[in-house]
Write a protein that holds these residues in place. Structure first.
Motif, mmCIF file in Angstrom:
data_model
loop_
_atom_site.group_PDB
_atom_site.id
_atom_site.type_symbol
_atom_site.label_atom_id
_atom_site.label_comp_id
_atom_site.label_asym_id
_atom_site.label_seq_id
_atom_site.Cartn_x
_atom_site.Cartn_y
_atom_site.Cartn_z
ATOM 1 N N ILE A 97 -1.987 -4.532 0.914
ATOM 2 C CA ILE A 97 -2.953 -3.935 1.839
ATOM 3 C C ILE A 97 -3.949 -3.113 1.023
ATOM 4 O O ILE A 97 -3.571 -2.246 0.245
ATOM 5 C CB ILE A 97 -2.265 -3.046 2.887
ATOM 6 N N VAL A 114 -7.299 -3.047 5.804
ATOM 7 C CA VAL A 114 -6.653 -2.246 6.851
ATOM 8 C C VAL A 114 -7.092 -2.701 8.243
ATOM 9 O O VAL A 114 -6.290 -2.769 9.176
ATOM 10 C CB VAL A 114 -6.967 -0.743 6.648
ATOM 11 N N LEU A 157 1.693 -1.497 0.028
ATOM 12 C CA LEU A 157 0.636 -0.669 0.619
ATOM 13 C C LEU A 157 -0.186 -0.033 -0.497
ATOM 14 O O LEU A 157 0.248 0.924 -1.135
ATOM 15 C CB LEU A 157 1.250 0.412 1.516
ATOM 16 N N ALA A 213 -1.976 1.697 7.671
ATOM 17 C CA ALA A 213 -1.151 0.881 6.774
ATOM 18 C C ALA A 213 0.326 1.218 6.889
ATOM 19 O O ALA A 213 1.172 0.323 7.005
ATOM 20 C CB ALA A 213 -1.632 1.037 5.333
#
Length: 346
Positions: free
Chosen positions: A6, A38, A89, A107
């Motif tokens: 992400i 995101v 993440l 996230a």
């Protein structure tokens, strides 16, 4: 292995950043790699994470830059948490402040859904939720931290200023990258009230002891699984040197990166913070060190691994992917026995 990263946004992620480097390292090892902005996260009616993403396959590239530029040109495809093995993440919530406030927490909120669907999520999303502002740093032993107060009270901050012999740092509780960081001293004391007001408009104010060693910049050190990241006797670290009278040494704020040497003092600081980082499932983090103190622990998207690669002519990205591969193996062997937070730092 199906591994997704992400990021904040496909249009703002630069090909030479650390995350594309990690993605390229995984791609070269034959894994399916996906990049998710995101804003492309979603929750499906069946109760799982569903995302739009970009990926590429069956092509060879000479560098991470050519690889990621090719990824950015790809059309969006879709993948769900039912298909993924790992969700990493790597977005920076601080970049969204005042721009896309809704994106700051997205996230790790969606990461928690993926975790419940059986995906290994790094860093541990529940811990990231508690680390979204600099208060997380205050939970580490006092011996590693500069003297600090966090307040919105002018009188309290001004009293701390006097205690620090009229020299201190002011910065917002939430944010990173050197944004709105001010050195206050006798020369600009007349602006103290105005500076506090400016920072307090967006939340709480951190008033912090000034460390004279900061004039030489700071040292960024990468920790993986709670230990300094090392390859062939070289460490993923760099000295970030101020290039002007600006107190900020962040690279994207104008700081110049230089090679740095591992010291016993840095190892000691890393050892002190290791237990909490391991307990919290913080797989890959960046320590920012000034003198014998930690200035910050970046647990979201520590940057500079790509710079360390070039500086020491070593590949620090591949060991990160190799560690993730082991975690996926452990997860398969133990099924649902190991918690995500524990797997994250094994």
């Amino acid at each position: 292995m199906k591994l997704a990263f992400i990021i904040n946004d496909h249009n703002t992620e630069k090909p030479n950043y650390t995350t594309p480097g990690l993605g390229y390292a995984a791609y070269k090892r034959g894994h399916d790699v996906y990049f998710i902005g995101v804003g492309e996260l979603a929750y499906a009616s069946k109760g799982h994470l569903s995302v739009r993403c970009k990926t590429i396959s069956e092509s060879k590239f000479n560098s991470q830059e050519t690889y990621f530029k090719a990824v950015q040109k790809e059309k969006f495809t879709r993948i769900s948490s039912e298909e993924l093995d790992v969700l990493f993440l790597r977005n920076n919530p601080a970049d969204e402040i005042g721009v896309r406030d809704w994106a700051q927490n997205a996230a790790f909120i969606f990461g928690e859904i993926a975790m419940r669907n059986g995906v290994l999520v790094l860093n541990h999303p529940l811990s990231l939720a508690g680390a979204v502002n600099k208060m997380y740093f205050q939970h580490f032993p006092e011996v590693v931290r500069p003297k600090t107060i966090i307040s919105r009270d002018h009188d309290e901050i001004k009293e701390f200023f006097k205690e620090q012999k009229q020299k201190m740092i002011l910065k917002p509780l939430q944010g990173s990258g050197g944004t709105n960081v001010f050195l206050m001293d006798k020369k600009n004391e007349h602006n103290l009230t105005q500076t506090i007001d400016a920072i307090a408009r967006d939340g709480f104010v951190i008033a912090q002891e000034y460390l004279k060693e900061a004039t030489n910049g700071d040292t960024r050190v990468f920790l993986m699984n709670g230990e300094p990241l090392e390859v062939n006797g070289k460490y993923a670290m760099m000295q970030r040197v101020n290039t002007s009278k600006d107190i900020r040494s962040n690279v994207h704020a104008g700081g110049r990166p230089e090679s740095a040497k591992m010291t016993d003092q840095i190892k000691e600081l890393a050892e002190i913070v290791r237990p909490k980082l391991v307990q919290d499932g913080m797989f890959l983090v960046g320590l920012d060190i000034v003198g014998n103190k930690l200035m910050e622990i970046n647990v979201f998207s520590p940057g500079g691994l790509n710079i360390s690669n070039q500086m020491y002519d070593e590949d620090f990205c591949t060991p990160v992917i190799e560690s993730i591969e082991k975690k996926v193996y452990y997860k398969e062997m133990y099924d649902d026995y190991l918690f995500n937070s524990r797997l994250a730092t094994l």
